[in-house]
Design a protein around this motif. Structure first.
Motif, PDB file in Angstrom:
ATOM      1  N   ALA A   1       1.054  -1.716  -0.167  1.00  0.00           N
ATOM      2  CA  ALA A   1       0.189  -0.049   0.092  1.00  0.00           C
ATOM      3  C   ALA A   1       1.171   1.133  -0.215  1.00  0.00           C
ATOM      4  CB  ALA A   1      -1.339  -0.146   0.962  1.00  0.00           C
ATOM      5  N   PHE A   2       1.686   1.012   0.759  1.00  0.00           N
ATOM      6  CA  PHE A   2       3.225   2.590   1.085  1.00  0.00           C
ATOM      7  C   PHE A   2       2.831   2.924  -0.739  1.00  0.00           C
ATOM      8  CE2 PHE A   2       7.661   3.532   1.140  1.00  0.00           C
ATOM      9  CZ  PHE A   2       6.783   4.963   1.953  1.00  0.00           C
ATOM     10  N   ILE A   3       3.781   1.601  -1.202  1.00  0.00           N
ATOM     11  CA  ILE A   3       4.668   1.671  -2.873  1.00  0.00           C
ATOM     12  C   ILE A   3       3.878   1.977  -3.599  1.00  0.00           C
ATOM     13  CG2 ILE A   3       5.441   0.332  -4.501  1.00  0.00           C
ATOM     14  CD1 ILE A   3       7.431  -1.452  -2.209  1.00  0.00           C
ATOM     15  N   ASN A   4       2.545   1.690  -3.366  1.00  0.00           N
ATOM     16  CA  ASN A   4       1.661   2.101  -4.536  1.00  0.00           C
ATOM     17  C   ASN A   4       1.246   3.351  -4.078  1.00  0.00           C
ATOM     18  OD1 ASN A   4      -0.658   1.872  -6.063  1.00  0.00           O
ATOM     19  ND2 ASN A   4      -2.270   2.602  -4.404  1.00  0.00           N
ATOM     20  N   LYS A   5       1.076   4.265  -3.374  1.00  0.00           N
ATOM     21  CA  LYS A   5       0.644   5.445  -2.570  1.00  0.00           C
ATOM     22  C   LYS A   5       1.914   6.544  -3.364  1.00  0.00           C
ATOM     23  CE  LYS A   5      -3.003   5.827  -1.839  1.00  0.00           C
ATOM     24  NZ  LYS A   5      -4.745   6.481  -2.910  1.00  0.00           N
ATOM     25  N   ILE A   6       3.572   6.044  -3.162  1.00  0.00           N
ATOM     26  CA  ILE A   6       4.405   7.113  -3.257  1.00  0.00           C
ATOM     27  C   ILE A   6       4.496   6.343  -5.203  1.00  0.00           C
ATOM     28  CG2 ILE A   6       6.636   7.414  -3.469  1.00  0.00           C
ATOM     29  CD1 ILE A   6       5.302   7.384  -0.623  1.00  0.00           C
TER      30      ILE A   6
END
Length: 129
Positions: free
Chosen positions: A65-70
């Motif tokens: 989820a972190f990677i997706n948002k960044i």
């Protein structure tokens, strides 16, 4: 290295916020007939970068989820560069303004890319809380 306690402490957040404000100010000089097209689009994409960074920070417990948002923030930064290209082509920006803004958004993109590459480092600290 300083302890990062909030997304507001991230250098990329600080830089993107400053650059979004510059775009807001400079886009005030765009023609009125661009208000609902180029002006609106470049303001939205530049501001979205900070929102996506904040969302990514909140989702650090989940690396994907972190990677997706960044990654979404990176996309918005590149979209901002595309709108800068159009502003230059339409002669709403001079070459110096364009170069300064584009260089800053290129740097923001590189910083976001490094965050993606180091996602485990960012997410590790969230899982300890």
């Amino acid at each position: 290295m300083a302890v990062i306690r909030s997304f507001r402490d991230l250098d990329v957040y600080i830089l993107a916020r400053d650059e979004a404000k510059k775009i807001f100010v400079i886009s005030k000089g765009f023609p009125k007939d661009e208000r609902f097209s180029l002006t609106d689009q470049i303001r939205r994409s530049s501001r979205a970068v900070n929102a996506m960074i904040a969302e990514g920070w909140a989702r650090r417990r989940y690396p994907a989820a972190f990677i997706n948002k960044i990654d979404e923030a990176l996309g918005e930064a590149m979209e901002t560069q595309a709108w800068l290209d159009h502003a230059l082509d339409c002669e709403y920006l001079n070459r110096q303004q364009y170069s300064q803004l584009d260089d800053a958004w290129q740097k923001i993109g590189a910083m976001l890319n490094r965050m993606i590459e180091r996602a485990d480092d960012f997410c590790r600290s969230a899982s300890r809380r």
